[in-house]
Design a protein around this motif. Structure first.
Motif, PDB file in Angstrom:
ATOM      1  N   TYR A 108      17.194 -18.485 -18.776  1.00 57.41           N
ATOM      2  CA  TYR A 108      18.587 -18.098 -19.317  1.00 57.41           C
ATOM      3  C   TYR A 108      19.161 -19.164 -20.063  1.00 57.41           C
ATOM      4  CZ  TYR A 108      21.168 -20.707 -15.782  1.00 57.41           C
ATOM      5  OH  TYR A 108      21.747 -21.766 -15.114  1.00 57.41           O
ATOM      6  N   TYR A 120      33.553 -10.366  -9.381  1.00 55.21           N
ATOM      7  CA  TYR A 120      34.987 -10.060  -8.853  1.00 55.21           C
ATOM      8  C   TYR A 120      35.708  -8.918  -9.415  1.00 55.21           C
ATOM      9  CZ  TYR A 120      34.841 -15.407  -8.624  1.00 55.21           C
ATOM     10  OH  TYR A 120      34.561 -16.547  -8.345  1.00 55.21           O
ATOM     11  N   GLN A 138      20.890 -22.461  -0.071  1.00 52.26           N
ATOM     12  CA  GLN A 138      20.847 -21.787  -1.317  1.00 52.26           C
ATOM     13  C   GLN A 138      20.849 -20.444  -0.928  1.00 52.26           C
ATOM     14  OE1 GLN A 138      19.097 -23.491  -4.493  1.00 52.26           O
ATOM     15  NE2 GLN A 138      17.831 -24.985  -3.740  1.00 52.26           N
ATOM     16  N   GLU A 139      21.151 -19.904   0.135  1.00 49.00           N
ATOM     17  CA  GLU A 139      21.253 -18.709   0.445  1.00 49.00           C
ATOM     18  C   GLU A 139      22.625 -17.828   0.079  1.00 49.00           C
ATOM     19  OE1 GLU A 139      18.834 -16.762   2.365  1.00 49.00           O
ATOM     20  OE2 GLU A 139      20.072 -14.830   2.015  1.00 49.00           O
ATOM     21  N   ILE A 140      22.287 -17.018  -0.902  1.00 43.09           N
ATOM     22  CA  ILE A 140      23.518 -16.339  -1.352  1.00 43.09           C
ATOM     23  C   ILE A 140      23.669 -14.831  -0.925  1.00 43.09           C
ATOM     24  CG2 ILE A 140      24.341 -15.346  -3.819  1.00 43.09           C
ATOM     25  CD1 ILE A 140      22.780 -17.441  -5.255  1.00 43.09           C
ATOM     26  N   ASP A 141      25.042 -14.784  -0.536  1.00 45.76           N
ATOM     27  CA  ASP A 141      25.438 -13.625   0.109  1.00 45.76           C
ATOM     28  C   ASP A 141      26.871 -13.320  -0.606  1.00 45.76           C
ATOM     29  OD1 ASP A 141      26.245 -11.147   1.242  1.00 45.76           O
ATOM     30  OD2 ASP A 141      25.303 -11.887   3.243  1.00 45.76           O
ATOM     31  N   ASN A 198      31.149 -26.883 -10.049  1.00 43.03           N
ATOM     32  CA  ASN A 198      31.302 -25.369  -9.347  1.00 43.03           C
ATOM     33  C   ASN A 198      32.576 -25.252  -9.188  1.00 43.03           C
ATOM     34  OD1 ASN A 198      28.797 -24.808 -10.428  1.00 43.03           O
ATOM     35  ND2 ASN A 198      27.799 -25.163  -8.536  1.00 43.03           N
ATOM     36  N   LEU A 200      29.923 -11.319  -7.001  1.00 43.65           N
ATOM     37  CA  LEU A 200      30.063 -12.493  -8.000  1.00 43.65           C
ATOM     38  C   LEU A 200      30.863 -12.100  -9.430  1.00 43.65           C
ATOM     39  CD1 LEU A 200      26.200 -13.156  -7.841  1.00 43.65           C
ATOM     40  CD2 LEU A 200      27.718 -13.741  -6.147  1.00 43.65           C
ATOM     41  N   SER A 255      18.369 -14.498  -5.918  1.00 43.79           N
ATOM     42  CA  SER A 255      18.328 -14.342  -4.337  1.00 43.79           C
ATOM     43  C   SER A 255      17.863 -13.076  -4.274  1.00 43.79           C
ATOM     44  CB  SER A 255      19.959 -14.475  -3.914  1.00 43.79           C
ATOM     45  OG  SER A 255      19.941 -14.382  -2.686  1.00 43.79           O
ATOM     46  N   GLU A 315      18.578 -28.118 -11.992  1.00 37.38           N
ATOM     47  CA  GLU A 315      18.558 -26.866 -11.868  1.00 37.38           C
ATOM     48  C   GLU A 315      19.762 -26.168 -11.426  1.00 37.38           C
ATOM     49  OE1 GLU A 315      15.336 -24.898 -10.011  1.00 37.38           O
ATOM     50  OE2 GLU A 315      13.945 -25.932 -11.396  1.00 37.38           O
ATOM     51  N   SER A 316      20.414 -25.042 -11.818  1.00 33.19           N
ATOM     52  CA  SER A 316      21.807 -24.381 -11.025  1.00 33.19           C
ATOM     53  C   SER A 316      21.541 -23.954  -9.894  1.00 33.19           C
ATOM     54  CB  SER A 316      22.341 -23.254 -12.057  1.00 33.19           C
ATOM     55  OG  SER A 316      21.326 -22.472 -12.037  1.00 33.19           O
ATOM     56  N   GLY A 317      22.343 -24.099  -8.952  1.00 35.41           N
ATOM     57  CA  GLY A 317      22.135 -23.733  -7.508  1.00 35.41           C
ATOM     58  C   GLY A 317      21.743 -24.909  -6.711  1.00 35.41           C
ATOM     59  N   GLN A 373      31.778 -19.692  -3.809  1.00 39.12           N
ATOM     60  CA  GLN A 373      32.151 -18.405  -4.421  1.00 39.12           C
ATOM     61  C   GLN A 373      30.695 -17.645  -4.507  1.00 39.12           C
ATOM     62  OE1 GLN A 373      31.341 -21.273  -5.762  1.00 39.12           O
ATOM     63  NE2 GLN A 373      29.944 -21.151  -7.600  1.00 39.12           N
ATOM     64  N   LEU A 374      29.679 -18.010  -4.003  1.00 40.75           N
ATOM     65  CA  LEU A 374      28.291 -17.074  -4.130  1.00 40.75           C
ATOM     66  C   LEU A 374      28.045 -17.122  -2.527  1.00 40.75           C
ATOM     67  CD1 LEU A 374      26.032 -18.826  -6.633  1.00 40.75           C
ATOM     68  CD2 LEU A 374      27.512 -16.879  -6.855  1.00 40.75           C
ATOM     69  N   LEU A 434      21.766 -16.875 -10.295  1.00 46.25           N
ATOM     70  CA  LEU A 434      21.496 -17.098  -8.873  1.00 46.25           C
ATOM     71  C   LEU A 434      21.456 -15.921  -8.018  1.00 46.25           C
ATOM     72  CD1 LEU A 434      23.175 -20.548  -8.613  1.00 46.25           C
ATOM     73  CD2 LEU A 434      20.783 -20.058  -8.938  1.00 46.25           C
ATOM     74  N   GLN A 483      15.242 -29.718 -17.901  1.00 44.78           N
ATOM     75  CA  GLN A 483      15.875 -29.852 -16.551  1.00 44.78           C
ATOM     76  C   GLN A 483      14.908 -30.552 -15.570  1.00 44.78           C
ATOM     77  OE1 GLN A 483      18.975 -29.782 -16.835  1.00 44.78           O
ATOM     78  NE2 GLN A 483      19.783 -27.390 -16.739  1.00 44.78           N
TER      79      GLN A 483
END
Lengths: 272, 541
Positions: free
Chosen positions: B386, B324, A37-40, A230, B322, B402, A218-220, A58-59, B398, A132
């Protein structure tokens, strides 16, 4: 039974796939190279490399790690759901068929009412009402599919209760509960196990399908159906984002299907 | 003989069945000159007809509002945030702000051949409050203030208001419900004519032609007095699913997809890289993505926690990564390009050290080393609510989650459908929430109006100004102001207060998107109200 399973190539292959997926789910933290789940954002759409064997999404999340953890969600939701469905349908189907008469008629009417609603519609409404969450998706799916399984159990019991050994048990003074628990259920259980094990594949596809539609989780969350959903926006530029989860769903559902079908062949009497 | 008879009967039956199964309707898009014709796509059809006065209680969807500019005109229009002439070539406002005089353009005709004159405008303006009924005011306050409409002469209309309203001209420029229809659009019983189910009765460049299956066709209005548009005919194909829309563009079934909600940022980026398509973003920002807070809820009731959130977000990275690079970084809740919103403020720039120190100052420290801060035995946990339905929103939420986890917050994200989301936010069942502003012509006027806690139309906005003791009074006084400098001063006061209080954390300024077939369409010019599809703004190859 075990010997027959080992002799069946189809059953062994199915079991092998199931075991791999199960082990992947159990040892996900050891196998995954990153936090799923780590987003960068700086790492988005990265190609394959040692730390990201299947690249990033994409994330900027590690696709490999998400697929590995995804096994937990697919099995962790579909197996308990199937278990609840099995217990509920055996209990209701058996009692309804055994007692017959008005009980069975009322049960059949309830079944017909439930069967007149498509499962997707029931799940959509329930998720909308409950919100959810994994527990809610299990409740919604159980509520929408139990009736289909209960009807099958009922058919098995109706056939079985006319057999001589059940008559003998009744005449020898066994209580209703004893007849059901000690005689009927053990005799229909192998067929039911086969039926429910093939149902697991359908359940995995169903859960993935609901996640694909954005229902329940849940999203993610790294669930394969959600990953597929996605990834669909990038079908032309990054097709891997839908190919990988698609393959994992195919493999897992295929494994359960192969094993279930092989079990059915083993349990069913051979045609002459 | 019997065999021949049976064979004959069989052949006849097959022919009858084949005839019955055949589709007799002619697809309008398959006939005529294609070079000046384009097809766009939409989620829904125009089942409610083509009138300009829609209400949520009488109409199933209000989406026609984004198409009205192609069929109708308003008295004035908005261009680059400024009011410019529409059907009125000039206008004046009385010193007390109570009388608006519109001088109409001459020789303008509606698509049914009738003339535009003061009597028709008077009829329209009088009918709007009647037809809006309970919803009068939902699309702009001015229609609730109408006292009297006077047709002074054939080309002059006076609108008398019960009290002055500083944003009245912006309301007059709102296509729904202020577009002017021909007199035949209304019945003698003061209702909308049935004609509007199958006709557009406006002065705009196009008019409705026909409908076949899921395809609505529109052609040039022969009475249109403006410059002839490049596109002579356009079709709107109903394709509810966004993936299907993208595939339809690739297959050539449609020529243009318009609107960020129909394209999605990921897909837009994909088309932008493909030389067969042009992907264009509007210059103007359409809305602001922002975070709102439930001010009564811990821990965001502490301004230091809200400040730390503002400092913890690397907005530029979120926009570039995110979003673009489509959205621009936002420093203010209302874009500085909006009327009266160009106020000097010092933005909260990304600064993790400051974010962490503010939390420590507020008493939130990670004592057990689990990555989540605690205070008095309570975890720094936030419910992040949301509205679901957009992949881009999912991604940005998300991304924010994060970023906030990096400063020791535990974020529980809950995505809800539109109605459930509004129910929860109205009942203050959230800690922080993701929200988008309304966009022009509703921003900044409706945004400000909805911060009034007495009406409680939008609780997320109400929460932003609830700390001000005389907040409602400040907003209400603004409504009746006529002196431009006084209005600007009041805006500055309110906007600075919102900023200093960290009532909202602005994240990004959204842009409108258009993707089109590069072989057929050379360029697209966005309309002043950017989210409205402007067919006359299409230049063909």
């Amino acid at each position: 039974m075990a010997a027959k399973i080992i002799k069946s190539k189809q059953a062994v292959l199915g079991l092998f796939i199931i075991l791999i997926v199960l082990l992947t789910a159990v040892f996900a933290p050891l196998i995954a190279t990153n936090d799923p789940q780590e987003i960068d954002p700086r790492l988005k759409f990265k190609g394959s490399e040692a730390l990201y064997p299947l690249g990033t999404d994409q994330l900027g999340r590690c696709v490999f790690s998400r697929l590995i953890y995804g096994a937990r969600y697919s099995l962790g939701i579909s197996l308990p759901t199937m278990l609840v469905v099995a217990v509920l349908s055996i209990f209701l189907g058996t009692f309804s068929a055994f007692y017959g008469g008005i009980v069975d008629r009322v049960f059949s009417i309830i079944c017909d009412i439930f069967m007149s609603f498509p499962p997707l519609l029931v799940v959509l409404s329930l998720i909308g009402a409950l919100g959810q969450g994994i527990a809610n998706i299990v409740i919604a799916v159980v509520f929408s599919v139990w009736v289909w399984y209960a009807k099958v159990v009922r058919s098995f019991v109706i056939l079985e209760k006319k057999k001589g050994y059940v008559m003998a048990a009744v005449l020898s003074g066994c209580s209703d509960m004893q007849v059901i628990v000690k005689h009927i259920v053990p005799n229909i259980l192998p067929s039911l196990i086969v039926y429910f094990s093939t149902g697991v594949a359908g359940m995995i596809l169903m859960i993935s399908g609901f996640s694909f539609l954005g229902l329940g989780l849940e999203s993610g969350v790294p669930e394969w159906g959600a990953m597929l959903s996605n990834g669909k926006a990038y079908i032309y530029s990054y097709p891997n984002l839908i190919i990988y989860p698609g393959l994992f769903i195919l493999l897992t559902a295929g494994g359960f299907n192969l094993f279930g079908e092989a079990l059915r062949d083993i349990v069913s009497p051979k045609e002459v | 003989m019997k065999k021949i008879f049976l064979s004959f009967i069989t052949v006849m039956l097959v022919l009858v069945l084949a005839a019955g199964c055949a589709n007799n309707e002619v697809d309008p898009s398959s006939t005529g000159d294609k070079s000046r014709e384009i097809t766009v796509c939409e989620n829904w059809g125009f089942e409610d007809g083509f009138h300009t006065i829609f209400t949520p209680s009488k109409n199933s969807n209000l989406g026609l509002g984004f198409y009205l500019i192609n069929f109708y005109d308003t008295l004035v229009k908005i261009e680059n945030g400024q009011i410019v002439p529409g059907l009125a070539e000039s206008w004046s406002i009385s010193g007390d702000g109570l009388v608006y005089t519109f001088n109409l353009k001459k020789n303008i005709k509606f698509s049914d051949g009738s003339d535009l004159n003061a009597a028709v405008v008077k009829r329209n303006l009088e009918m709007i409050p009647v037809i809006l009924d309970d919803h009068n005011g939902s699309f702009g306050l001015v229609t609730t203030l109408f006292q009297q409409i006077v047709d002074v002469d054939e080309h002059t209309v006076e609108v008398h208001l019960t009290s002055p309203y500083y944003a009245a001209l912006y309301d007059f420029a709102t296509p729904m419900p202020m577009s002017i229809m021909a007199a035949s659009a209304y019945t003698e019983n003061n209702s909308l004519s049935e004609k509007l189910k199958t006709a557009t009765l406006g002065t705009g460049p196009y008019m409705f032609e026909s409908k076949a299956d899921n395809l609505y066709s529109f052609v040039i209005n022969p009475y249109y007095s403006g410059p002839k548009p490049d596109v002579e005919k356009f079709n709107v194909r109903v394709i509810p699913d966004n993936e299907a829309k993208a595939l339809a563009l690739r297959s050539g079934e449609v020529d243009l997809i318009f609107g960020f909600e129909k394209i999605g940022y990921g897909r837009f980026d994909e088309f932008a890289k493909d030389l067969d398509y042009n992907a264009k973003t509007s210059d103007a920002a359409i809305r602001t993505r922002l975070l709102g807070f439930n001010m009564a809820e811990q821990p965001v009731d502490d301004i230091r926690v809200r400040q730390s959130i503002a400092y913890a977000l690397n907005k530029q990275e979120l926009c570039d990564g995110l979003l673009y690079g489509i959205d621009g970084k936002a420093d203010t809740a209302l874009s500085q390009t909006l009327p009266y919103c160009d106020v000097d403020i010092e933005p909260y720039e990304f600064n993790l050290t400051k974010a962490n120190s503010l939390l420590e100052e507020a008493g939130w420290v990670d004592n057990d080393g689990d990555g989540v801060r605690e205070k008095n035995g309570q975890k720094l946990k936030l419910e992040f609510l949301y509205m679901t339905g957009s992949t881009t929103t999912d991604d940005i939420v998300l991304g924010i989650k994060s970023a906030l986890e990096k400063i020791g917050m535990e974020i529980k994200v809950s995505g809800l459908e539109l109605l459930a989301y509004y129910a929860e936010t109205q009942q203050s069942k959230y800690t922080i929430t993701y929200k988008e502003t309304y966009g022009l012509p509703y921003d900044p006027f409706v945004f400000f109006g909805n911060m009034d806690s007495e009406y409680m139309v939008d609780n997320v906005l109400v929460q932003g100004f609830i700390h001000m003791e005389n907040g409602n009074q400040l907003i209400r006084e603004l409504t009746g102001m006529v002196n431009p400098q006084e209005i600007r001063d009041r805006y500055e006061l309110i906007l600075k207060e919102l900023h200093d209080n960290v009532s909202f954390v602005p994240i990004a300024e959204m842009k409108e998107l258009a993707v089109y077939n590069a072989e057929k369409i050379a360029d697209y010019t966005f309309f002043g109200l950017t989210s409205n599809l402007n067919i006359a703004g299409i230049r063909l190859k």
